[in-house]
Design a protein around this motif. Structure first.
Motif, PDB file in Angstrom:
ATOM      1  N   SER A  41      33.138  55.283  40.145  1.00 29.50           N
ATOM      2  CA  SER A  41      34.198  54.324  40.442  1.00 29.50           C
ATOM      3  C   SER A  41      35.478  54.153  39.477  1.00 29.50           C
ATOM      4  CB  SER A  41      33.450  52.943  40.233  1.00 29.50           C
ATOM      5  OG  SER A  41      32.334  52.689  40.923  1.00 29.50           O
ATOM      6  N   LEU A  42      36.386  53.654  40.075  1.00 33.39           N
ATOM      7  CA  LEU A  42      37.688  53.721  39.383  1.00 33.39           C
ATOM      8  C   LEU A  42      38.475  52.403  39.996  1.00 33.39           C
ATOM      9  CD1 LEU A  42      38.695  55.681  37.501  1.00 33.39           C
ATOM     10  CD2 LEU A  42      40.382  56.691  39.298  1.00 33.39           C
ATOM     11  N   PHE A  75      35.928  50.329  49.229  1.00 35.92           N
ATOM     12  CA  PHE A  75      37.083  49.953  48.322  1.00 35.92           C
ATOM     13  C   PHE A  75      37.164  48.345  48.365  1.00 35.92           C
ATOM     14  CE2 PHE A  75      39.656  54.001  48.497  1.00 35.92           C
ATOM     15  CZ  PHE A  75      38.731  54.793  47.872  1.00 35.92           C
ATOM     16  N   THR A  76      37.749  47.736  47.450  1.00 36.67           N
ATOM     17  CA  THR A  76      38.116  46.253  47.827  1.00 36.67           C
ATOM     18  C   THR A  76      39.446  46.139  47.156  1.00 36.67           C
ATOM     19  OG1 THR A  76      35.653  45.837  47.336  1.00 36.67           O
ATOM     20  CG2 THR A  76      37.383  43.771  47.082  1.00 36.67           C
ATOM     21  N   ILE A  77      40.317  45.606  47.732  1.00 35.26           N
ATOM     22  CA  ILE A  77      41.784  45.226  47.459  1.00 35.26           C
ATOM     23  C   ILE A  77      41.685  43.685  46.892  1.00 35.26           C
ATOM     24  CG2 ILE A  77      42.445  44.532  49.613  1.00 35.26           C
ATOM     25  CD1 ILE A  77      45.203  45.739  48.835  1.00 35.26           C
ATOM     26  N   SER A  78      42.386  43.430  45.855  1.00 39.22           N
ATOM     27  CA  SER A  78      42.688  42.105  45.416  1.00 39.22           C
ATOM     28  C   SER A  78      43.904  41.927  44.762  1.00 39.22           C
ATOM     29  CB  SER A  78      41.487  41.776  44.226  1.00 39.22           C
ATOM     30  OG  SER A  78      41.516  42.583  43.181  1.00 39.22           O
ATOM     31  N   ARG A  79      44.402  40.830  44.662  1.00 33.17           N
ATOM     32  CA  ARG A  79      45.777  40.380  44.299  1.00 33.17           C
ATOM     33  C   ARG A  79      45.567  39.185  43.057  1.00 33.17           C
ATOM     34  NH1 ARG A  79      50.230  39.533  48.367  1.00 33.17           N
ATOM     35  NH2 ARG A  79      51.297  39.078  46.840  1.00 33.17           N
ATOM     36  N   ASP A  80      46.516  39.189  42.344  1.00 33.57           N
ATOM     37  CA  ASP A  80      46.549  37.923  41.320  1.00 33.57           C
ATOM     38  C   ASP A  80      48.098  37.694  41.307  1.00 33.57           C
ATOM     39  OD1 ASP A  80      46.786  36.241  39.080  1.00 33.57           O
ATOM     40  OD2 ASP A  80      45.381  37.098  37.917  1.00 33.57           O
ATOM     41  N   ASN A  81      48.415  36.499  42.013  1.00 35.73           N
ATOM     42  CA  ASN A  81      49.858  36.170  42.057  1.00 35.73           C
ATOM     43  C   ASN A  81      50.555  35.500  40.650  1.00 35.73           C
ATOM     44  OD1 ASN A  81      49.836  37.128  44.725  1.00 35.73           O
ATOM     45  ND2 ASN A  81      49.630  35.059  45.509  1.00 35.73           N
ATOM     46  N   ALA A  82      49.335  34.892  39.962  1.00 31.32           N
ATOM     47  CA  ALA A  82      50.113  34.440  38.743  1.00 31.32           C
ATOM     48  C   ALA A  82      50.407  35.536  37.722  1.00 31.32           C
ATOM     49  CB  ALA A  82      48.809  33.633  38.043  1.00 31.32           C
ATOM     50  N   GLU A  83      49.652  36.714  37.849  1.00 32.10           N
ATOM     51  CA  GLU A  83      49.720  37.972  36.876  1.00 32.10           C
ATOM     52  C   GLU A  83      50.736  39.034  37.871  1.00 32.10           C
ATOM     53  OE1 GLU A  83      48.848  38.182  34.044  1.00 32.10           O
ATOM     54  OE2 GLU A  83      48.006  36.217  34.046  1.00 32.10           O
ATOM     55  N   ASN A  84      51.030  38.775  39.187  1.00 29.22           N
ATOM     56  CA  ASN A  84      51.956  39.686  39.674  1.00 29.22           C
ATOM     57  C   ASN A  84      51.230  41.142  39.773  1.00 29.22           C
ATOM     58  OD1 ASN A  84      53.833  37.669  39.888  1.00 29.22           O
ATOM     59  ND2 ASN A  84      55.809  38.971  39.007  1.00 29.22           N
ATOM     60  N   THR A  85      50.292  41.205  40.124  1.00 29.25           N
ATOM     61  CA  THR A  85      49.391  42.260  40.203  1.00 29.25           C
ATOM     62  C   THR A  85      48.423  42.348  41.617  1.00 29.25           C
ATOM     63  OG1 THR A  85      47.131  41.410  38.923  1.00 29.25           O
ATOM     64  CG2 THR A  85      49.122  42.546  37.458  1.00 29.25           C
ATOM     65  N   VAL A  86      48.327  43.575  42.060  1.00 31.54           N
ATOM     66  CA  VAL A  86      47.389  43.774  43.126  1.00 31.54           C
ATOM     67  C   VAL A  86      46.534  45.248  42.623  1.00 31.54           C
ATOM     68  CG1 VAL A  86      49.043  45.567  44.269  1.00 31.54           C
ATOM     69  CG2 VAL A  86      47.056  44.386  45.483  1.00 31.54           C
ATOM     70  N   SER A  87      45.506  45.071  43.066  1.00 37.43           N
ATOM     71  CA  SER A  87      44.436  46.208  42.448  1.00 37.43           C
ATOM     72  C   SER A  87      43.633  46.591  43.527  1.00 37.43           C
ATOM     73  CB  SER A  87      43.425  45.605  41.278  1.00 37.43           C
ATOM     74  OG  SER A  87      44.182  45.096  40.047  1.00 37.43           O
ATOM     75  N   LEU A  88      42.907  47.851  43.422  1.00 34.98           N
ATOM     76  CA  LEU A  88      41.976  48.616  44.262  1.00 34.98           C
ATOM     77  C   LEU A  88      40.898  49.062  43.670  1.00 34.98           C
ATOM     78  CD1 LEU A  88      41.967  49.343  47.497  1.00 34.98           C
ATOM     79  CD2 LEU A  88      42.892  51.623  46.616  1.00 34.98           C
ATOM     80  N   GLN A  89      39.785  48.315  43.742  1.00 34.11           N
ATOM     81  CA  GLN A  89      38.542  48.736  43.139  1.00 34.11           C
ATOM     82  C   GLN A  89      38.007  49.752  44.225  1.00 34.11           C
ATOM     83  OE1 GLN A  89      36.802  48.030  40.190  1.00 34.11           O
ATOM     84  NE2 GLN A  89      35.515  49.548  40.764  1.00 34.11           N
ATOM     85  N   MET A  90      37.857  51.164  43.664  1.00 36.03           N
ATOM     86  CA  MET A  90      37.219  52.156  44.374  1.00 36.03           C
ATOM     87  C   MET A  90      35.866  52.537  44.040  1.00 36.03           C
ATOM     88  SD  MET A  90      40.705  54.270  44.458  1.00 36.03           S
ATOM     89  CE  MET A  90      40.878  54.491  43.103  1.00 36.03           C
ATOM     90  N   ASN A  91      34.870  52.096  44.702  1.00 36.58           N
ATOM     91  CA  ASN A  91      33.479  52.837  44.448  1.00 36.58           C
ATOM     92  C   ASN A  91      32.838  53.799  45.225  1.00 36.58           C
ATOM     93  OD1 ASN A  91      33.355  50.736  42.734  1.00 36.58           O
ATOM     94  ND2 ASN A  91      32.621  49.148  44.214  1.00 36.58           N
ATOM     95  N   SER A  92      32.024  54.490  44.855  1.00 36.28           N
ATOM     96  CA  SER A  92      31.046  55.469  45.632  1.00 36.28           C
ATOM     97  C   SER A  92      32.428  56.576  46.220  1.00 36.28           C
ATOM     98  CB  SER A  92      30.599  54.945  46.964  1.00 36.28           C
ATOM     99  OG  SER A  92      29.599  54.036  46.487  1.00 36.28           O
ATOM    100  N   GLU A 125      36.945  63.776  48.944  1.00 31.43           N
ATOM    101  CA  GLU A 125      38.080  63.523  49.921  1.00 31.43           C
ATOM    102  C   GLU A 125      38.853  62.364  49.396  1.00 31.43           C
ATOM    103  OE1 GLU A 125      34.871  64.047  50.462  1.00 31.43           O
ATOM    104  OE2 GLU A 125      34.087  62.815  52.204  1.00 31.43           O
ATOM    105  N   ASP A 126      38.655  61.493  48.430  1.00 27.33           N
ATOM    106  CA  ASP A 126      39.426  60.384  48.036  1.00 27.33           C
ATOM    107  C   ASP A 126      40.272  60.876  47.066  1.00 27.33           C
ATOM    108  OD1 ASP A 126      36.406  58.553  48.020  1.00 27.33           O
ATOM    109  OD2 ASP A 126      38.009  58.415  49.500  1.00 27.33           O
ATOM    110  N   THR A 127      40.377  61.988  46.737  1.00 28.36           N
ATOM    111  CA  THR A 127      41.286  62.661  45.797  1.00 28.36           C
ATOM    112  C   THR A 127      42.673  62.589  46.390  1.00 28.36           C
ATOM    113  OG1 THR A 127      39.659  64.147  44.660  1.00 28.36           O
ATOM    114  CG2 THR A 127      42.138  64.792  44.513  1.00 28.36           C
ATOM    115  N   ALA A 128      43.976  61.989  45.732  1.00 33.16           N
ATOM    116  CA  ALA A 128      45.251  61.792  46.227  1.00 33.16           C
ATOM    117  C   ALA A 128      45.902  61.112  45.039  1.00 33.16           C
ATOM    118  CB  ALA A 128      45.141  60.925  47.596  1.00 33.16           C
ATOM    119  N   VAL A 129      47.017  60.915  45.366  1.00 32.40           N
ATOM    120  CA  VAL A 129      48.023  60.108  44.676  1.00 32.40           C
ATOM    121  C   VAL A 129      48.010  58.886  45.380  1.00 32.40           C
ATOM    122  CG1 VAL A 129      50.144  59.788  43.696  1.00 32.40           C
ATOM    123  CG2 VAL A 129      49.534  62.152  43.704  1.00 32.40           C
ATOM    124  N   TYR A 130      47.589  57.965  44.806  1.00 37.57           N
ATOM    125  CA  TYR A 130      47.586  56.610  45.461  1.00 37.57           C
ATOM    126  C   TYR A 130      49.019  55.585  45.248  1.00 37.57           C
ATOM    127  CZ  TYR A 130      42.892  57.153  46.502  1.00 37.57           C
ATOM    128  OH  TYR A 130      41.839  57.646  47.299  1.00 37.57           O
TER     129      TYR A 130
END
Length: 124
Positions: A17-18, A68-85, A89-94
Protein backbone atom coordinates in the motif's frame (compact mmCIF):
# COMPACT_ATOMS: atom_id res chain seq x y z
CA UNK A 1 -4.52 30.38 -9.61
CA UNK A 2 -3.96 27.12 -7.79
CA UNK A 3 -0.61 25.49 -7.18
CA UNK A 4 -0.55 21.77 -6.55
CA UNK A 5 2.26 19.78 -4.96
CA UNK A 6 2.18 16.01 -4.79
CA UNK A 7 3.98 13.89 -2.22
CA UNK A 8 4.09 10.34 -0.93
CA UNK A 9 5.36 8.45 -3.93
CA UNK A 10 7.98 5.75 -3.60
CA UNK A 11 8.88 2.12 -4.06
CA UNK A 12 6.58 -0.62 -2.79
CA UNK A 13 6.29 -4.35 -3.36
CA UNK A 14 3.40 -6.01 -5.15
CA UNK A 15 0.43 -6.25 -2.83
CA UNK A 16 1.60 -3.35 -0.71
CA UNK A 17 0.00 0.00 0.00
CA UNK A 18 0.95 3.59 -0.56
CA UNK A 19 -0.75 6.91 0.01
CA UNK A 20 -0.08 9.86 -2.25
CA UNK A 21 -1.23 13.32 -1.32
CA UNK A 22 -1.61 16.67 -2.99
CA UNK A 23 -1.42 20.01 -1.22
CA UNK A 24 -3.10 22.98 -2.85
CA UNK A 25 -2.36 26.65 -2.37
CA UNK A 26 -4.99 29.35 -2.12
CA UNK A 27 -8.25 29.83 -0.29
CA UNK A 28 -10.51 28.47 -3.02
CA UNK A 29 -9.61 24.78 -2.84
CA UNK A 30 -13.14 23.76 -1.86
CA UNK A 31 -14.49 25.22 -5.11
CA UNK A 32 -12.48 22.82 -7.26
CA UNK A 33 -13.14 19.23 -8.15
CA UNK A 34 -9.94 17.25 -7.84
CA UNK A 35 -8.55 14.38 -9.81
CA UNK A 36 -5.64 11.96 -10.04
CA UNK A 37 -4.10 10.85 -13.29
CA UNK A 38 -1.06 8.75 -14.02
CA UNK A 39 1.41 8.22 -16.81
CA UNK A 40 3.20 4.90 -16.99
CA UNK A 41 6.49 4.57 -18.88
CA UNK A 42 5.83 4.57 -22.61
CA UNK A 43 2.09 5.08 -22.19
CA UNK A 44 -0.42 7.87 -22.43
CA UNK A 45 -1.65 9.71 -19.38
CA UNK A 46 -4.75 8.05 -17.96
CA UNK A 47 -7.48 8.87 -15.51
CA UNK A 48 -7.28 7.24 -12.08
CA UNK A 49 -9.81 8.88 -9.78
CA UNK A 50 -11.71 12.10 -9.09
CA UNK A 51 -13.72 13.66 -6.32
CA UNK A 52 -16.26 16.45 -6.45
CA UNK A 53 -16.08 19.61 -4.36
CA UNK A 54 -17.96 18.36 -1.32
CA UNK A 55 -16.79 14.74 -1.56
CA UNK A 56 -20.31 13.59 -2.35
CA UNK A 57 -19.31 11.86 -5.55
CA UNK A 58 -16.17 9.99 -6.47
CA UNK A 59 -15.04 8.38 -9.70
CA UNK A 60 -12.60 5.56 -10.35
CA UNK A 61 -11.01 3.94 -13.34
CA UNK A 62 -12.05 0.33 -13.71
CA UNK A 63 -8.46 -0.78 -13.22
CA UNK A 64 -8.25 0.70 -9.71
CA UNK A 65 -11.80 0.42 -8.43
CA UNK A 66 -11.93 -1.47 -5.16
CA UNK A 67 -8.21 -0.96 -4.55
CA UNK A 68 -7.81 2.84 -4.52
CA UNK A 69 -9.71 5.37 -2.43
CA UNK A 70 -9.75 9.11 -3.05
CA UNK A 71 -10.49 11.59 -0.29
CA UNK A 72 -10.17 15.30 0.35
CA UNK A 73 -9.92 17.62 3.31
CA UNK A 74 -11.15 21.07 2.39
CA UNK A 75 -10.00 22.51 5.70
CA UNK A 76 -6.44 21.38 5.01
CA UNK A 77 -6.51 21.97 1.24
CA UNK A 78 -5.44 18.43 0.50
CA UNK A 79 -6.57 15.52 -1.62
CA UNK A 80 -5.21 12.03 -1.14
CA UNK A 81 -5.22 8.72 -2.93
CA UNK A 82 -4.91 5.60 -0.80
CA UNK A 83 -3.62 2.79 -2.96
CA UNK A 84 -3.92 -0.80 -1.73
CA UNK A 85 -3.15 -4.15 -3.31
CA UNK A 86 -0.71 -2.48 -5.64
CA UNK A 87 0.35 -4.19 -8.83
CA UNK A 88 3.38 -3.66 -11.08
CA UNK A 89 1.04 -2.14 -13.67
CA UNK A 90 0.29 0.66 -11.20
CA UNK A 91 3.84 1.90 -11.67
CA UNK A 92 3.61 5.44 -12.99
CA UNK A 93 4.02 9.09 -12.23
CA UNK A 94 0.86 10.22 -10.45
CA UNK A 95 -0.46 13.70 -11.07
CA UNK A 96 -2.93 15.72 -9.07
CA UNK A 97 -5.22 18.11 -10.95
CA UNK A 98 -7.88 20.71 -10.14
CA UNK A 99 -11.00 21.47 -12.18
CA UNK A 100 -13.10 24.63 -11.88
CA UNK A 101 -16.15 22.91 -13.32
CA UNK A 102 -17.15 19.42 -12.12
CA UNK A 103 -17.98 18.20 -15.61
CA UNK A 104 -16.33 15.34 -17.43
CA UNK A 105 -13.94 14.68 -14.59
CA UNK A 106 -12.61 11.47 -16.13
CA UNK A 107 -11.06 13.51 -18.95
CA UNK A 108 -7.81 15.45 -18.59
CA UNK A 109 -9.43 18.25 -20.61
CA UNK A 110 -11.66 19.08 -17.63
CA UNK A 111 -8.74 20.17 -15.48
CA UNK A 112 -7.28 23.64 -15.23
CA UNK A 113 -4.28 23.12 -12.97
CA UNK A 114 -1.77 20.31 -12.63
CA UNK A 115 0.93 19.32 -10.20
CA UNK A 116 4.41 18.15 -11.13
CA UNK A 117 3.76 14.53 -10.24
CA UNK A 118 5.09 11.96 -7.81
CA UNK A 119 6.59 8.66 -8.89
CA UNK A 120 5.18 5.36 -7.72
CA UNK A 121 7.07 2.16 -8.44
CA UNK A 122 5.63 -1.25 -7.66
CA UNK A 123 8.17 -4.05 -7.75
CA UNK A 124 7.20 -7.60 -8.66
Amino acid sequence: QVQLVESGGGLVQTGGSLRVSCAASGRTFSTYAMGWFRRAPGKEREFVSAIERSSTTTYYAVSVKGRFTISRDNAENTVSLQMNSLKPEDTAVYYCAAAKAPVGLTSARAYDYWGQGTRVTVSS
